[in-house]
Design an enzyme around this catalytic site. Sequence first.
Site, PDB file in Angstrom:
ATOM      1  N   ASP A  11       0.849  -1.191   0.000  1.00 55.01           N
ATOM      2  CA  ASP A  11       0.000   0.000   0.000  1.00 55.01           C
ATOM      3  C   ASP A  11       0.892   1.252   0.000  1.00 55.01           C
ATOM      4  O   ASP A  11       2.124   1.161  -0.169  1.00 55.01           O
ATOM      5  CB  ASP A  11      -1.042  -0.039   1.134  1.00 55.01           C
ATOM      6  CG  ASP A  11      -0.447   0.227   2.524  1.00 55.01           C
ATOM      7  OD1 ASP A  11       0.789   0.438   2.639  1.00 55.01           O
ATOM      8  OD2 ASP A  11      -1.217   0.218   3.497  1.00 55.01           O
ATOM      9  N   CYS A  68       2.520  -3.607   4.037  1.00 55.70           N
ATOM     10  CA  CYS A  68       1.718  -2.416   4.329  1.00 55.70           C
ATOM     11  C   CYS A  68       2.370  -1.757   5.546  1.00 55.70           C
ATOM     12  O   CYS A  68       3.556  -1.964   5.801  1.00 55.70           O
ATOM     13  CB  CYS A  68       0.232  -2.748   4.508  1.00 55.70           C
ATOM     14  SG  CYS A  68      -0.197  -3.777   5.928  1.00 55.70           S
ATOM     15  N   THR A  70       1.886  -2.215   8.826  1.00 55.61           N
ATOM     16  CA  THR A  70       2.242  -3.230   9.823  1.00 55.61           C
ATOM     17  C   THR A  70       2.422  -4.619   9.218  1.00 55.61           C
ATOM     18  O   THR A  70       2.944  -5.518   9.896  1.00 55.61           O
ATOM     19  CB  THR A  70       1.125  -3.356  10.874  1.00 55.61           C
ATOM     20  OG1 THR A  70      -0.094  -3.683  10.185  1.00 55.61           O
ATOM     21  CG2 THR A  70       0.944  -2.063  11.654  1.00 55.61           C
ATOM     22  N   GLY A  73      -2.939  -5.897   7.975  1.00 57.36           N
ATOM     23  CA  GLY A  73      -4.146  -5.831   7.134  1.00 57.36           C
ATOM     24  C   GLY A  73      -3.953  -6.517   5.802  1.00 57.36           C
ATOM     25  O   GLY A  73      -4.847  -7.228   5.316  1.00 57.36           O
ATOM     26  N   HIS A 101       7.622 -25.296   8.597  1.00 55.84           N
ATOM     27  CA  HIS A 101       6.545 -25.993   9.311  1.00 55.84           C
ATOM     28  C   HIS A 101       5.153 -25.702   8.758  1.00 55.84           C
ATOM     29  O   HIS A 101       4.283 -26.573   8.817  1.00 55.84           O
ATOM     30  CB  HIS A 101       6.557 -25.597  10.797  1.00 55.84           C
ATOM     31  CG  HIS A 101       7.739 -26.131  11.549  1.00 55.84           C
ATOM     32  ND1 HIS A 101       7.831 -26.094  12.921  1.00 55.84           N
ATOM     33  CD2 HIS A 101       8.895 -26.708  11.119  1.00 55.84           C
ATOM     34  CE1 HIS A 101       8.988 -26.627  13.311  1.00 55.84           C
ATOM     35  NE2 HIS A 101       9.653 -26.992  12.236  1.00 55.84           N
ATOM     36  N   ARG A 112       6.277   0.185   8.591  1.00 52.89           N
ATOM     37  CA  ARG A 112       6.387   1.020   9.786  1.00 52.89           C
ATOM     38  C   ARG A 112       6.960   0.232  10.967  1.00 52.89           C
ATOM     39  O   ARG A 112       7.054   0.765  12.076  1.00 52.89           O
ATOM     40  CB  ARG A 112       5.004   1.569  10.164  1.00 52.89           C
ATOM     41  CG  ARG A 112       4.462   2.577   9.166  1.00 52.89           C
ATOM     42  CD  ARG A 112       3.020   2.923   9.462  1.00 52.89           C
ATOM     43  NE  ARG A 112       2.551   4.037   8.635  1.00 52.89           N
ATOM     44  CZ  ARG A 112       1.268   4.335   8.444  1.00 52.89           C
ATOM     45  NH1 ARG A 112       0.321   3.600   9.020  1.00 52.89           N
ATOM     46  NH2 ARG A 112       0.926   5.348   7.691  1.00 52.89           N
ATOM     47  N   HIS A 136       4.222 -32.172   9.876  1.00 56.44           N
ATOM     48  CA  HIS A 136       3.575 -30.873   9.691  1.00 56.44           C
ATOM     49  C   HIS A 136       2.399 -30.944   8.721  1.00 56.44           C
ATOM     50  O   HIS A 136       1.503 -30.107   8.776  1.00 56.44           O
ATOM     51  CB  HIS A 136       4.591 -29.844   9.205  1.00 56.44           C
ATOM     52  CG  HIS A 136       5.754 -29.702  10.127  1.00 56.44           C
ATOM     53  ND1 HIS A 136       5.622 -29.237  11.416  1.00 56.44           N
ATOM     54  CD2 HIS A 136       7.063 -30.002   9.957  1.00 56.44           C
ATOM     55  CE1 HIS A 136       6.807 -29.247  12.001  1.00 56.44           C
ATOM     56  NE2 HIS A 136       7.688 -29.706  11.147  1.00 56.44           N
ATOM     57  N   ARG A 139      -1.154 -31.063  10.110  1.00 55.75           N
ATOM     58  CA  ARG A 139      -1.642 -29.781  10.634  1.00 55.75           C
ATOM     59  C   ARG A 139      -2.043 -28.836   9.497  1.00 55.75           C
ATOM     60  O   ARG A 139      -3.027 -28.103   9.612  1.00 55.75           O
ATOM     61  CB  ARG A 139      -0.568 -29.151  11.532  1.00 55.75           C
ATOM     62  CG  ARG A 139      -0.324 -30.015  12.767  1.00 55.75           C
ATOM     63  CD  ARG A 139       1.084 -29.940  13.279  1.00 55.75           C
ATOM     64  NE  ARG A 139       1.301 -30.907  14.353  1.00 55.75           N
ATOM     65  CZ  ARG A 139       2.484 -31.153  14.889  1.00 55.75           C
ATOM     66  NH1 ARG A 139       3.554 -30.499  14.479  1.00 55.75           N
ATOM     67  NH2 ARG A 139       2.601 -32.047  15.842  1.00 55.75           N
TER      68      ARG A 139
HETATM   69  C1  RB5 Z   1      -2.525   2.453   6.625  1.00 55.49           C
HETATM   70  O1  RB5 Z   1      -2.620   3.595   7.418  1.00 55.49           O
HETATM   71  C2  RB5 Z   1      -2.355   1.231   7.513  1.00 55.49           C
HETATM   72  O2  RB5 Z   1      -3.536   0.978   8.217  1.00 55.49           O
HETATM   73  C3  RB5 Z   1      -1.950   0.019   6.687  1.00 55.49           C
HETATM   74  O3  RB5 Z   1      -0.772   0.292   6.008  1.00 55.49           O
HETATM   75  C4  RB5 Z   1      -1.681  -1.255   7.467  1.00 55.49           C
HETATM   76  O4  RB5 Z   1      -0.792  -1.051   8.499  1.00 55.49           O
HETATM   77  C5  RB5 Z   1      -2.869  -2.017   7.873  1.00 55.49           C
HETATM   78  O5  RB5 Z   1      -2.800  -3.113   8.469  1.00 55.49           O
END
Ligand code: RB5
Length: 159
Positions: A11, A68, A70, A73, A101, A112, A136, A139
């Site tokens: 993203d 993205c 984190t 998402g 596994h 970030r 594995h 599972r």
């Molecule tokens: C965008 O602000 C942020 O929500 C997206 O990049 C991500 O971290 C979502 O999981």
Amino acid sequence: MAFKKLAIGNDHTAVDLKNEIMEYLTEKGYEIVNVGTDSKERMDYPVSGYKVAKMVASGEVDGGILICGTGVGISLSANKVHGIRAVVCSEPYSARLSRQHNNTNIVAFGARVVGVETAKDIVDAWLGAEYEGGRHQRRIDMISEIEETQGLSVVDNAQ
Ligand code: RB5
């Protein structure tokens, strides 16, 4: 499975890191298909997660990389596609074990959360590891059963 052709998606938070990873992997000889955004205008990460996941699920590419803010998402989105096992990780150990596994077919991380060098380590660990099969597989089959049937016989049929 040795990965050769990979799809990458991201993203708006991850354009720079995506470019670094693409350059890094291209130099190593991987074929990279970029289906993420190249713009820093806000966009919705499920679009890129879905695109990469569909390419992996169809066999058009061997595996996928998603980034993205984190990694959360975009990996959640990918995991909604049938047959996808996407892992989000912030260090190489989980990336490696997720191949050995859990037979993951997509690796995700957060622009970030991790820096460029850690991202490279994660990708190297993930691409360098092989699924071990054996104990594995049972599972993995259970994960697939949940996906296929929304049930799990060892639990649902327990007396
Ligand atoms: C965008 O602000 C942020 O929500 C997206 O990049 C991500 O971290 C979502 O999981």
